[in-house]
Design a protein around this motif. Structure first.
Motif, PDB file in Angstrom:
ATOM      1  N   GLY A  55      16.046 -10.486 -11.568  1.00 53.77           N
ATOM      2  CA  GLY A  55      14.920  -9.990 -12.169  1.00 53.77           C
ATOM      3  C   GLY A  55      15.384  -9.005 -13.143  1.00 53.77           C
ATOM      4  N   ASP A  56      14.717  -7.606 -13.782  1.00 55.13           N
ATOM      5  CA  ASP A  56      14.935  -6.596 -15.121  1.00 55.13           C
ATOM      6  C   ASP A  56      16.256  -5.839 -14.482  1.00 55.13           C
ATOM      7  N   GLY A  57      16.836  -5.457 -13.232  1.00 58.84           N
ATOM      8  CA  GLY A  57      17.864  -4.981 -12.987  1.00 58.84           C
ATOM      9  C   GLY A  57      17.654  -3.357 -12.787  1.00 58.84           C
ATOM     10  N   LEU A  58      16.211  -2.960 -12.659  1.00 59.75           N
ATOM     11  CA  LEU A  58      16.098  -1.774 -11.946  1.00 59.75           C
ATOM     12  C   LEU A  58      16.885  -1.222 -11.110  1.00 59.75           C
ATOM     13  N   GLY A  59      17.266  -0.088 -10.681  1.00 58.82           N
ATOM     14  CA  GLY A  59      18.087   0.503  -9.561  1.00 58.82           C
ATOM     15  C   GLY A  59      17.206   0.157  -8.354  1.00 58.82           C
ATOM     16  N   GLY A  60      18.215  -0.363  -6.954  1.00 57.99           N
ATOM     17  CA  GLY A  60      17.205  -0.030  -5.500  1.00 57.99           C
ATOM     18  C   GLY A  60      16.274  -1.841  -5.331  1.00 57.99           C
ATOM     19  N   GLY A  64      12.235  -1.590  -2.095  1.00 57.28           N
ATOM     20  CA  GLY A  64      12.318  -0.093  -2.790  1.00 57.28           C
ATOM     21  C   GLY A  64      11.190   0.863  -2.530  1.00 57.28           C
ATOM     22  N   PHE A  65      11.557   2.095  -2.222  1.00 55.80           N
ATOM     23  CA  PHE A  65      10.110   2.743  -2.339  1.00 55.80           C
ATOM     24  C   PHE A  65       9.797   3.386  -4.512  1.00 55.80           C
ATOM     25  N   ASP A  66      11.505   2.279  -5.285  1.00 57.99           N
ATOM     26  CA  ASP A  66      10.996   3.095  -6.427  1.00 57.99           C
ATOM     27  C   ASP A  66      10.054   1.891  -6.902  1.00 57.99           C
ATOM     28  N   GLN A  67      10.623   0.523  -7.039  1.00 60.84           N
ATOM     29  CA  GLN A  67      10.238  -0.204  -7.652  1.00 60.84           C
ATOM     30  C   GLN A  67       8.705  -1.364  -7.082  1.00 60.84           C
ATOM     31  N   VAL A  68       8.490  -0.518  -5.855  1.00 63.35           N
ATOM     32  CA  VAL A  68       7.032  -1.005  -5.709  1.00 63.35           C
ATOM     33  C   VAL A  68       6.635  -0.179  -6.451  1.00 63.35           C
ATOM     34  N   ASN A  69       6.050   1.112  -6.024  1.00 63.31           N
ATOM     35  CA  ASN A  69       5.663   1.355  -7.238  1.00 63.31           C
ATOM     36  C   ASN A  69       4.743   2.041  -8.637  1.00 63.31           C
ATOM     37  N   LEU A  70       6.375   1.633  -9.058  1.00 62.85           N
ATOM     38  CA  LEU A  70       6.085   1.251 -10.441  1.00 62.85           C
ATOM     39  C   LEU A  70       5.718   0.476 -11.156  1.00 62.85           C
ATOM     40  N   HIS A  71       5.716  -1.030  -9.566  1.00 63.08           N
ATOM     41  CA  HIS A  71       5.405  -1.846 -10.387  1.00 63.08           C
ATOM     42  C   HIS A  71       4.018  -2.506  -9.533  1.00 63.08           C
ATOM     43  N   ARG A  72       3.144  -2.050  -9.329  1.00 62.53           N
ATOM     44  CA  ARG A  72       1.977  -2.368  -9.102  1.00 62.53           C
ATOM     45  C   ARG A  72       1.021  -3.559  -9.414  1.00 62.53           C
ATOM     46  N   ASN A  73       0.092  -4.053  -8.779  1.00 61.97           N
ATOM     47  CA  ASN A  73      -1.005  -4.637  -9.972  1.00 61.97           C
ATOM     48  C   ASN A  73      -0.856  -5.158 -11.193  1.00 61.97           C
ATOM     49  N   GLN A 345      -0.760  -2.673   0.950  1.00 63.63           N
ATOM     50  CA  GLN A 345      -0.303  -2.913   1.596  1.00 63.63           C
ATOM     51  C   GLN A 345       0.642  -3.772   1.081  1.00 63.63           C
ATOM     52  N   HIS A 346       1.799  -3.705   1.400  1.00 58.66           N
ATOM     53  CA  HIS A 346       3.158  -4.510   1.023  1.00 58.66           C
ATOM     54  C   HIS A 346       2.929  -5.756   2.060  1.00 58.66           C
ATOM     55  N   ARG A 347       3.757  -6.760   1.286  1.00 58.44           N
ATOM     56  CA  ARG A 347       4.325  -7.994   2.491  1.00 58.44           C
ATOM     57  C   ARG A 347       5.660  -7.654   2.429  1.00 58.44           C
ATOM     58  N   THR A 348       6.216  -7.218   2.540  1.00 56.37           N
ATOM     59  CA  THR A 348       7.772  -6.448   3.594  1.00 56.37           C
ATOM     60  C   THR A 348       7.448  -5.674   4.171  1.00 56.37           C
ATOM     61  N   ARG A 349       6.569  -4.296   3.748  1.00 57.82           N
ATOM     62  CA  ARG A 349       6.803  -3.479   4.206  1.00 57.82           C
ATOM     63  C   ARG A 349       6.237  -2.382   4.792  1.00 57.82           C
ATOM     64  N   GLY A 367      -8.461   2.522  -6.770  1.00 65.58           N
ATOM     65  CA  GLY A 367      -7.858   1.773  -5.496  1.00 65.58           C
ATOM     66  C   GLY A 367      -6.549   1.204  -5.590  1.00 65.58           C
ATOM     67  N   PHE A 368      -7.100  -0.257  -5.169  1.00 67.25           N
ATOM     68  CA  PHE A 368      -5.115  -0.999  -5.034  1.00 67.25           C
ATOM     69  C   PHE A 368      -5.498  -2.621  -4.713  1.00 67.25           C
ATOM     70  N   TYR A 369      -5.224  -3.163  -5.552  1.00 67.03           N
ATOM     71  CA  TYR A 369      -5.783  -4.910  -6.148  1.00 67.03           C
ATOM     72  C   TYR A 369      -4.688  -5.447  -5.386  1.00 67.03           C
ATOM     73  N   ARG A 370      -3.114  -5.377  -6.244  1.00 70.03           N
ATOM     74  CA  ARG A 370      -2.027  -6.739  -5.728  1.00 70.03           C
ATOM     75  C   ARG A 370      -0.834  -5.849  -5.875  1.00 70.03           C
ATOM     76  N   ASP A 371      -0.463  -6.753  -4.977  1.00 71.94           N
ATOM     77  CA  ASP A 371       1.112  -6.113  -4.619  1.00 71.94           C
ATOM     78  C   ASP A 371       1.951  -6.682  -5.886  1.00 71.94           C
ATOM     79  N   MET A 372       3.664  -5.565  -5.991  1.00 70.33           N
ATOM     80  CA  MET A 372       4.514  -6.108  -6.878  1.00 70.33           C
ATOM     81  C   MET A 372       4.846  -7.448  -6.671  1.00 70.33           C
ATOM     82  N   PRO A 373       4.675  -8.707  -8.193  1.00 71.05           N
ATOM     83  CA  PRO A 373       4.989  -9.593  -7.454  1.00 71.05           C
ATOM     84  C   PRO A 373       6.574  -9.962  -6.733  1.00 71.05           C
ATOM     85  N   ASN A 374       6.972 -11.278  -6.693  1.00 73.54           N
ATOM     86  CA  ASN A 374       8.115 -11.522  -6.338  1.00 73.54           C
ATOM     87  C   ASN A 374       8.474 -11.748  -7.803  1.00 73.54           C
TER      88      ASN A 374
END
Length: 405
Positions: A55-60, A64-73, A345-349, A367-374
């Motif tokens: 993937g993009d090489g973002l740390g964590g 993790g808390f950072d990617q899930v927060n940044l890459h939702r929807n 709701q996160h698929r693993t957490r 609201g929230f509509y889509r989990d961060m994609p694999n």
């Protein structure tokens, strides 16, 4: 464009202001994803484009808390832009997009042949949006930049922290976040312009531009009066008293710098005699005697609790507030009322919370509509929407142009 969603969560997206816009997200690290997160939260169809592999090489970790927060929807497309077949497929997707956001080094996007000049004729309505370290042109344009480098080059570290303690960084990536916010605003303005002209265009900013802009009055102080600001610690650079003061339990901020607020503060503190001190009768005089004023105020405030002072000063109309740690921030009743911790709701957490969208539009709930994609989770559906057949997609996989499962 994608078909209308049938999932109840996804159906809500069609009622959001940016529903119907397709965005290609080629961003890395934080500044670019900050921009895209605004578009994602308000309903745009975000296609996160990542190279095969990790993937993009973002740390964590990816969950993790950072990617899930940044890459939702977002939806996920993993494609190798260095592979000729992969590039050709990407260009078909780009032809369907409204917006492309990237924050690669300038030479990288030109080498990959996905710069604005490469795409503007392919898709004249495309709004191509970029964040760089130091600008798209100029002597530093080929340099890579990160937040702290811009904090230093942009003057922030010399006005942050206590005097004579040396340069100090701000505790958040302020330039990444500001550049991302500014680029999102630029995209919105260009979208409005496109309604009139029918054409897209190039929108860009940089970490350095964002930092210089954020110097604000400290910059105009120099540009107009020639004053080079230094470090003032927790004190306001020009107003007094305005800063952090001790109490029995925890520090509080007090802002009582105007003539009226100073008068009200002295009365609330039970020390109206301070109003008779000659050198304290003007803001200029108080500023010159800052150290002594801060000392006498601290001697008084530390005798009572933070809650006592906040109640008393609020009653007197004096701006004040506690100095909270992060846990206390999210325990604060006003922060809870503003719903700044958004459940998802996160698929693993499982059940988690992320930082909510701070912009409010009455009658509209992000609201929230889509989990961060694999990685590459939506390869087939995204490529099919761009006109590729199942055979075309199978050929891309055979040529090693796609990543993911």
């Amino acid at each position: 464009m994608p078909e209308a969603p049938t999932d109840p969560k996804l159906m809500a997206e069609t009622r959001l202001p940016l529903a119907g816009l397709r965005v290609l997200d080629l961003t890395l690290a934080r500044a670019g994803p900050t921009c895209v997160r605004h578009l994602a939260d308000w309903g745009a169809d975000i296609i996160r484009v990542e190279p095969p592999g990790q993937g993009d090489g973002l740390g964590g970790a990816r969950d993790g808390f950072d990617q899930v927060n940044l890459h939702r929807n977002k939806r996920g497309l993993s494609i190798d832009l260095k592979n000729p077949a992969g590039l050709a497929a990407f260009l078909k997707v780009a032809a369907t997009a409204d917006i492309l956001v990237e924050n690669m080094r300038m030479q990288v996007k030109h080498r990959l042949k996905i710069a604005y000049d490469d795409l503007k004729d392919l898709n004249p309505r495309l709004i191509y949006a970029s964040i760089s370290g130091f600008g798209q042109t100029g002597p530093y344009s080929k340099r890579g930049g990160v937040d702290q480098i811009a904090q230093g080059m942009g003057g922030l570290m010399t006005i942050t922290g206590e005097p004579d303690r040396g340069p100090m960084r701000v505790g958040i990536p302020i330039n990444d976040l500001t550049a991302g916010n500014l680029l999102a605003m630029g995209i919105m303005m260009k979208l409005y312009d496109r309604e009139r002209t029918g054409r897209g265009g190039y929108v860009h900013t940089s970490l350095l531009e964002a930092q210089v802009f954020m110097l604000d009055f400290q910059a105009s102080r120099f540009l107009m009066d020639g004053e080079v600001a230094g470090q003032a610690g927790n004190d306001h650079p020009v107003n007094i008293p305005m800063g952090v003061f001790p109490t029995k339990d925890k520090p509080i901020n007090i802002a009582a710098s105007s003539a009226k607020l100073w008068t009200n503060f002295c009365k609330a503190a039970g020390h109206e005699e301070w109003l008779e001190v000659e050198e304290w009768k003007t803001n200029g005089g108080r500023s010159k005697d800052r150290k002594r004023i801060n000392q006498v105020i601290a001697e008084v405030t530390k005798q009572q609790s933070s809650e006592y002072w906040i109640d008393k000063l609020e009653e007197a109309g004096i701006p004040c507030g506690p100095v909270n740690n992060i846990r206390e921030v999210f325990e604060d009743p006003q922060v809870q009322h503003l719903e700044m911790a958004m459940p998802m709701q996160h698929r693993t957490r499982g059940d988690i919370k992320v930082v909510a969208q701070p912009v409010n539009i009455e009658g509209v709930d992000t609201g929230f509509y889509r989990d961060m994609p694999n990685l590459g989770e939506h390869n087939d559906e995204i490529l099919a929407e761009a006109g590729l057949t199942p055979a075309d997609i199978a050929e891309l996989k055979a040529k090693g142009a796609l990543g993911g499962a």
